[in-house]
Design a protein around this motif. Structure first.
Motif: not given
Ligand SMILES: Nc1ncnc2c1ncn2[C@@H]1O[C@H](COP(=O)(O)OP(=O)(O)OP(=O)(O)O)[C@@H](O)[C@H]1O
Ligand SMILES: [Mg+2]
Lengths: 318, 355
Positions: B135-139, B156-179
């Motif tokens: 799935s998109g999130g797994q990729r 370096l990250m170029d709009e890495p979340l723009s292909n995800l849906d809003a919910k997953l985007r929020n989740q990945m945002r948090v994950e990236l920050t903690s990463l």
């Protein structure tokens, strides 16, 4: 999501069903079952008439002793045509020539085309011009190509030997020597086929997304590993396609042989299709011609099937 | 770990300057976000840092080393692409391991590292799959793992979340920050989404048309925009801009959430400390807890943000008031911020201590 979709579909199907029920059909079951076959009938008739019938009749004819000048005198001989063919030294050589020619032409042509495509797959104008030049033999007929190369390969007046002599090398025998005739035919066929193959390869290369190569560059991928792990796997469907169509067309080579060597000298450049033509048209031996056709069909069929079997597992389709 | 420095970086495509002499210091271990409208040169800048694009002019340093002449693979950076750019013919394991193998990591070490990373990003069960079976999130996670496994100095990250849906985007945002907190390496993140920029970045670089408009921490960017562009780009809805009173060479601006609506019948207390304008409400948008009023005033159309609970109080005729410390002064020609109408501390007692 899925729930919403079914909710949308439901009213539609209801409507269709309602229409079907209201239609005054006497035997709705029979009709619905027969309809697809009815639609397919015209195509099936064409298919049977133009594909199954000819193949069937060639197989039938290969069990007969017959000739085109006296079709009434046809006689059932069973497998005799085949046993005689297989035992015939000339036919054995024809078979070997065909296989050598096919694999050499396809192998060399695909290798050159692939390298050319890698080189030409760039934006600058010069590469477009070279690509057009390489492609041009593809649009010339085989007859013209054969005439051109006969002149180029002429032992006394040909350009090739003139060039060889100019650089101090001895002239080559090209088409006139049993040891070189087949090789010369391979050369001509490779020359004619490379342009088309290169074009298809370039199209394949251009369909590979550029950012994969950027990712590879960031992954420190050396050029040869980029080639073997990324480019070639991504190109495998193209290679697969080209291999099959090249193999089929090469094993059916006729024009160049008929014009340039007539299968000679001493049968050294004779191949199956030309042999079939000789047997049928020159020696009025229809049975041999038909049996050789069936053998050719089998060879191409088996090679294609083998290739599909072994390669399709390794080919990556996106 | 390394800081990244850009000195007078310029990029010209076919005689068109798209990056115009950037000077930027990206501190070691920071989460720096490049943000700006589409086409302003964010991706181009990022790609120059990665080495995928050569700078027409200027110099780039990673750590203390000038990397202008280094190929991408030698810069010790990893990049996550917008559409992931996974190798379609390789399975997840090979996708992650590829960069390691090219660095000469042994098969055994490689195996350990890949399995470890796969565990972290939650891909352990998918190692045998091809990218097309994910799935998109797994990729997205594979792309992240592929970057992380190399332990680069700079991500370096170029709009890495723009292909995800809003919910997953929020989740990945948090994950990236903690990463980012976990790894402690330098992150450079491109986005055109200001919410993403404000929530993730600790340093935000606002770009426009190939230039840097301002470099600041999220809160400073919001409170102290240096120019009209930043004032109107950051914040949603954007800052209201009205003509300055008494000076034609200036413009005034205030944030919709700092404006207060009063019924037209009530006259504002301490009018000297306020910017006021009479007007009519033309429309209203209820966003949830907040409501936006579009008000056509004598001094131009403005947007006022209020709490939804209060919307009952207003008729259609209102007075918009803003405490003077919340009114910014901009130069009309250069767009530069000149200051505020009043010092902050001075009047805050009178304005009721609202910040
Ligand atoms: N290879 C190229 N050739 C020519 N012009 C280019 C090339 N790449 C980018 N540009 C131009 O450079 C400018 C900046 O592009 P860039 O991709 O950096 O924008 P961006 O800020 O990343 O925008 P977005 O948010 O839409 O991704 C654009 O005007 C674009 O048209
Ligand atoms: Mg971009």
């Amino acid at each position: 999501m899925r729930k919403a979709a079914t909710a949308h579909e439901l009213p539609d199907t209801g409507q269709v069903r309602a229409q079907a029920a209201s239609r005054p059909t006497s035997r709705p079951d029979m009709m619905t079952r027969l309809r697809p076959y009815l639609y397919l009938t015209p195509a099936m008739i064409c298919f049977i008439l133009f594909f199954f019938y000819p193949i069937g009749s060639i197989i039938y004819l290969s069990f007969q002793d017959w000739s085109l000048i006296n079709l009434e005198a046809m006689e059932w001989v069973g497998l005799q045509n085949y046993t005689e063919l297989v035992a015939d030294q000339e036919f054995q050589q024809v078979l070997t020539n065909t296989l050598v020619f096919t694999f050499a032409t396809v192998g060399i042509s695909l290798a050159i085309s692939f390298l050319l495509a890698l080189w030409l797959n760039k934006k600058a104008k010069m590469y477009g011009i070279i690509q057009a030049t390489v492609f041009s033999p593809h649009i010339i007929s085989f007859v013209s190509v054969s005439m051109l190369w006969m002149w180029l390969m002429d032992p006394q007046f040909g350009l090739l030997n003139a060039v060889l002599e100019a650089v101090g090398l001895p002239g080559y025998t090209w088409l006139t020597d049993p040891s070189s005739a087949l090789l010369s035919l391979i050369l001509v066929n490779v020359w004619k086929g490379v342009g088309y193959n290169t074009l298809i390869f370039i199209a394949g290369l251009q369909s590979i997304p550029g950012d994969i190569y950027e990712a590879a560059a960031l992954d420190r991928s050396p050029w040869w590993r980029t080639l073997t792990r990324i480019t070639i796997p991504m190109l495998s469907p193209t290679m697969f396609f080209l291999f099959i169509i090249n193999m089929i067309s090469s094993s059916h080579a006729f024009d160049t042989i008929a014009i340039m060597t007539q299968g000679g000298p001493i049968n050294s450049s004779n191949m199956l299709v030309y042999y079939i033509y000789e047997q049928g048209m020159d020696y009025y031996n229809g049975g041999f011609a038909a049996a050789a056709s069936v053998i050719l069909l089998l060879i191409v069929g088996v090679l294609t099937a083998l290739y599909f079997l072994f390669m399709s597992k390794r080919v990556h389709y996106r | 770990m390394a800081r990244v420095v850009l000195q007078q970086i310029t990029k010209t495509f076919q005689n068109q300057k798209v990056v115009k002499g950037l000077n930027l210091v990206i501190p070691d271990g920071s989460f720096t976000v490049l943000v700006g409208p589409s086409g302003c040169g964010k991706s181009t800048t990022l790609r120059m840092i990665a080495g995928l694009e050569t700078a027409t002019d200027g110099e780039i340093f990673i750590g203390s080393q000038s990397v202008n002449a280094l190929p991408p693979g030698k810069r010790d950076v990893a990049m996550v692409f917008q559409n992931y750019a996974l190798y379609p013919t390789m399975n997840v394991y090979d996708n992650i391991a590829y960069g390691l193998r090219n660095r000469g990591t042994s098969k055994k070490d490689c195996d350990v590292l890949v399995k470890e990373i796969a565990e972290i990003v939650g891909l352990a069960d998918f190692l045998k799959r091809k990218p097309s079976q994910l799935s998109g999130g797994q990729r997205q996670r594979v792309a992240l793992a592929r970057a992380m496994v190399k332990k680069p100095k700079v991500f370096l990250m170029d709009e890495p979340l723009s292909n995800l849906d809003a919910k997953l985007r929020n989740q990945m945002r948090v994950e990236l920050t903690s990463l980012h907190k976990q790894l402690g390496s330098t992150f450079i993140y491109v986005t055109h989404d200001q919410v993403e920029a404000m929530t993730m970045g600790d340093q935000i670089v606002v770009m426009s048309d190939g230039n840097i408009m301002q470099v600041a921490a999220p809160m400073d960017l919001y409170q102290e925009p240096e120019n009209l562009f930043v004032a109107q780009f950051i914040g949603s809805p954007p800052m209201n801009i009205v003509p300055a009173e008494g000076r034609s060479d200036q413009l005034w601006g205030f944030r919709p959430e700092k404006a207060v609506l009063l019924p037209a019948s009530v006259s504002p207390v301490s009018a000297e400390e306020m910017w006021t304008a009479k007007g009519q409400i033309v429309s209203r948008e209820i966003l949830g807890s907040d409501t936006l009023f579009h008000v056509e005033t004598e001094k131009g159309r403005v947007i006022v943000k209020t709490e939804t609970e209060e919307i009952g109080q207003y008729g259609s005729n209102v007075t918009v008031t803003v405490a003077k410390p919340h009114v910014y002064i901009f130069d009309r020609v250069s767009g530069k911020k000149v200051g505020r109408l009043a010092e902050r501390g001075q009047v805050s007692a009178l304005a009721g201590g609202v910040n």
